[in-house]
Design an enzyme around this catalytic site. Structure first.
Site, PDB file in Angstrom:
ATOM      1  N   SER A  94       0.841  -1.179   0.000  1.00  0.00           N
ATOM      2  CA  SER A  94       0.000   0.000   0.000  1.00  0.00           C
ATOM      3  C   SER A  94       0.881   1.235   0.000  1.00  0.00           C
ATOM      4  CB  SER A  94      -0.918   0.007   1.223  1.00  0.00           C
ATOM      5  OG  SER A  94      -1.752   1.153   1.234  1.00  0.00           O
ATOM      6  N   HIS A  98       2.402  12.144  -1.345  1.00  0.00           N
ATOM      7  CA  HIS A  98       1.988  13.542  -1.254  1.00  0.00           C
ATOM      8  C   HIS A  98       3.117  14.412  -1.803  1.00  0.00           C
ATOM      9  CE1 HIS A  98      -1.613  12.726   1.093  1.00  0.00           C
ATOM     10  NE2 HIS A  98      -0.900  11.951   1.883  1.00  0.00           N
ATOM     11  N   HIS A 108      -2.601   7.213  -4.654  1.00  0.00           N
ATOM     12  CA  HIS A 108      -2.680   6.044  -3.780  1.00  0.00           C
ATOM     13  C   HIS A 108      -2.716   4.798  -4.653  1.00  0.00           C
ATOM     14  CE1 HIS A 108      -5.662   2.953  -2.424  1.00  0.00           C
ATOM     15  NE2 HIS A 108      -4.837   2.898  -1.397  1.00  0.00           N
ATOM     16  N   ASN A 110      -2.784   0.301  -4.066  1.00  0.00           N
ATOM     17  CA  ASN A 110      -2.811  -0.820  -3.129  1.00  0.00           C
ATOM     18  C   ASN A 110      -3.120  -2.095  -3.894  1.00  0.00           C
ATOM     19  OD1 ASN A 110      -5.062  -2.519  -1.307  1.00  0.00           O
ATOM     20  ND2 ASN A 110      -3.172  -1.997  -0.237  1.00  0.00           N
ATOM     21  N   ARG A 112      -3.556  -6.304  -2.718  1.00  0.00           N
ATOM     22  CA  ARG A 112      -3.593  -7.109  -1.496  1.00  0.00           C
ATOM     23  C   ARG A 112      -4.192  -8.487  -1.772  1.00  0.00           C
ATOM     24  NH1 ARG A 112      -7.184  -2.972  -1.486  1.00  0.00           N
ATOM     25  NH2 ARG A 112      -9.396  -3.508  -1.404  1.00  0.00           N
ATOM     26  N   HIS A 147      -6.229   7.494 -17.035  1.00  0.00           N
ATOM     27  CA  HIS A 147      -7.279   6.515 -17.320  1.00  0.00           C
ATOM     28  C   HIS A 147      -6.940   5.627 -18.511  1.00  0.00           C
ATOM     29  CE1 HIS A 147     -10.403   7.261 -14.339  1.00  0.00           C
ATOM     30  NE2 HIS A 147      -9.950   8.507 -14.317  1.00  0.00           N
ATOM     31  N   GLY A 260      -4.855  -4.981  14.672  1.00  0.00           N
ATOM     32  CA  GLY A 260      -3.690  -4.758  15.527  1.00  0.00           C
ATOM     33  C   GLY A 260      -2.425  -4.509  14.751  1.00  0.00           C
ATOM     34  N   GLY A 261      -2.569  -3.925  13.551  1.00  0.00           N
ATOM     35  CA  GLY A 261      -1.396  -3.615  12.746  1.00  0.00           C
ATOM     36  C   GLY A 261      -0.583  -2.479  13.348  1.00  0.00           C
TER      37      GLY A 261
END
Length: 304
Positions: A94, A98, A108, A110, A112, A147, A260-261
């Site tokens: 991920s 900026h 952004h 990501n 996964r 795009h 809990g990352g």
């Protein structure tokens, strides 16, 4: 065909993707990333890499993580409530970038992979991810390029994939309390496993591999464009929308916190500088108004 997954192949790809993206961002900026390797008590860990105060980027964070646990967090079972209580493994890359220059968009990306492991039977797995672009000042040339590369990334699935995942992106990266999109969209997909592991993995790799060709040419076009404090202040104001979305709606942020990352890694998506202003609106016919009136309107950027 929901074929059995090759977890080792996924992990190898994700690690190489993080390396490739960091190497290219370093080449472009001239500043290196710092890396934190971390472990999670319940299982797994990751590599968090952050570039701060660069020549081109104010902050770039590129994270790789692989975590496991005895029970899937709520954010991962919203679409699959039948999996509540299953043990799981999750891995992904991920990133959020900026830039310094307000004419360079924030972005952004990501990709996964999740695998839920019921008490009996085969594991249940799926891929997700995508990329999106958040400009502060809009350029049709940049939107069309973004795009076009998004459409190319969808080639492994055929012609129907790009319109489907573009619309999903437009719908997902939306702030209902502001009644506006976060940016000009891109691609978004989730819970993807219906074509078998090989095809799903090929598509996920294609999305990950097309991020740099989509973003880097835009950065190179805009990085040296002169700007004033007016544009900088508008950039900081619009970054507030980014913060609002990530903390209120983003499933990845919620999953990371609920599982809990590592908090520092999860919240590296937030910009280092941001501002809010009460009841602000752009001047009529200004470049800032153009962002709202032209670019924050989902459209067919390739053909319009």
């Amino acid at each position: 065909m929901n074929s059995l997954p090759n977890l080792d192949a996924v992990l190898s790809y994700l690690e190489s993707l993080q390396d490739n993206i960091c190497n290219e961002i370093t080449r472009l900026d001239g500043i290196s990333f710092t890396e934190d390797q971390w472990k999670r008590a319940e299982g797994g860990g990751g590599r968090s890499r952050v570039l701060r105060d660069g020549n081109v980027f104010e902050q770039a964070g590129v994270n790789y993580s692989r975590v496991s646990g005895k029970q899937l967090p709520k954010a991962a079972t919203v679409q699959r409530p039948e999996l509540s209580g299953c043990s799981f493994q999750a891995a992904g890359v991920s990133l959020v970038i900026h830039p310094n220059n307000p004419f360079v968009p924030t972005t952004h990306c990501n990709v996964r992979f999740f695998m839920a492991e019921p008490a009996s039977g085969d594991p249940i797995w799926w891929f997700g991810g995508g990329f999106d672009l958040t400009p502060y000042y809009g350029f049709v040339e940049d939107a069309r390029h973004w795009h076009e590369i998004s459409r190319t990334a969808c080639a492994p699935l055929g012609d129907d994939a790009y319109p489907k995942y573009k619309k999903w992106c437009d719908d997902y990266f939306y702030l209902p309390h502001r009644n506006e999109p976060r940016g000009i969209g891109g691609l978004f997909f989730d819970d993807f496993n219906e074509r078998g592991f090989a095809t799903c993995f090929e598509f996920t790799r294609s999305v990950g591999d097309h991020f740099l060709p989509a973003y880097i040419p835009i950065v190179e076009r805009r990085r040296d464009q002169p700007f004033t404090d007016r544009e900088r202040q508008f950039q900081l104001y619009r970054r507030g929308r980014y913060v609002e979305f990530n903390l209120l709606y983003d499933r990845g942020t919620l999953f990371g916190l609920q599982s809990g990352g590592r908090t520092e890694s999860i919240l590296m998506s937030l910009p280092p500088m941001v501002r809010w202003e009460y009841n602000w609106s752009p001047d009529e016919n200004s470049p800032e108004a153009e962002l709202y009136n032209v670019f924050l309107k989902p459209k067919d950027w390739i053909n319009e």
